[in-house]
Design a protein around this motif. Structure first.
Motif, PDB file in Angstrom:
ATOM      1  N   ALA A   1       4.084  -5.392  -3.685  1.00 55.94           N
ATOM      2  CA  ALA A   1       3.793  -6.518  -2.872  1.00 55.94           C
ATOM      3  C   ALA A   1       4.685  -7.260  -2.671  1.00 55.94           C
ATOM      4  O   ALA A   1       5.741  -8.034  -3.051  1.00 55.94           O
ATOM      5  CB  ALA A   1       2.526  -6.926  -2.629  1.00 55.94           C
TER       6      ALA A   1
ATOM      7  N   GLU B   1       0.957  -4.455   1.102  1.00 54.11           N
ATOM      8  CA  GLU B   1      -0.206  -4.318  -0.741  1.00 54.11           C
ATOM      9  C   GLU B   1       0.367  -3.104  -0.716  1.00 54.11           C
ATOM     10  O   GLU B   1       0.481  -2.226   0.049  1.00 54.11           O
ATOM     11  CB  GLU B   1      -1.587  -4.392   0.133  1.00 54.11           C
ATOM     12  CG  GLU B   1      -3.168  -5.131  -0.435  1.00 54.11           C
ATOM     13  CD  GLU B   1      -4.026  -5.219   0.554  1.00 54.11           C
ATOM     14  OE1 GLU B   1      -5.208  -4.800  -0.053  1.00 54.11           O
ATOM     15  OE2 GLU B   1      -3.900  -5.088   2.086  1.00 54.11           O
TER      16      GLU B   1
ATOM     17  N   LYS C   1      -2.225  -0.255  -3.306  1.00 51.26           N
ATOM     18  CA  LYS C   1      -3.426   0.155  -3.884  1.00 51.26           C
ATOM     19  C   LYS C   1      -3.698   0.792  -5.000  1.00 51.26           C
ATOM     20  O   LYS C   1      -4.950   1.157  -4.801  1.00 51.26           O
ATOM     21  CB  LYS C   1      -4.184   0.563  -2.019  1.00 51.26           C
ATOM     22  CG  LYS C   1      -4.071  -0.537  -1.194  1.00 51.26           C
ATOM     23  CD  LYS C   1      -5.371  -1.249  -1.379  1.00 51.26           C
ATOM     24  CE  LYS C   1      -5.492  -1.810  -0.374  1.00 51.26           C
ATOM     25  NZ  LYS C   1      -6.748  -3.042   0.025  1.00 51.26           N
TER      26      LYS C   1
END
Length: 71
Positions: free
Chosen positions: A20, A52, A54
């Motif tokens: 990030a 982001e 994940k």
């Protein structure tokens, strides 16, 4: 505009090359997914900043799972 990076196939995440806040260019290698004993690189579709991530290395993913978001 945010771009969602999704898994093109089911497999295992071998490499995560972003975090990030990273700046990426279009066609940078973001991830490597192992599927059917083959390594498949996932490239950035756009230039931008990683909002982001994940997944992490070792995660199993299904086709169309969200991997990252780039803005």
């Amino acid at each position: 505009m945010a771009e969602e990076i999704r898994a093109p196939m089911a497999g295992k995440i071998l490499q995560v090359n972003i975090s990030a806040g990273d700046k990426v260019q279009e066609d940078d290698e973001l991830f490597v997914i192992e599927a059917m004993k083959m390594e498949n690189p996932i490239y950035a579709p756009i230039s931008g900043t990683v909002k982001e991530v994940k997944v992490k290395e070792g995660d199993k993913v299904e086709e169309d799972d969200l991997l990252a978001i780039i803005e």
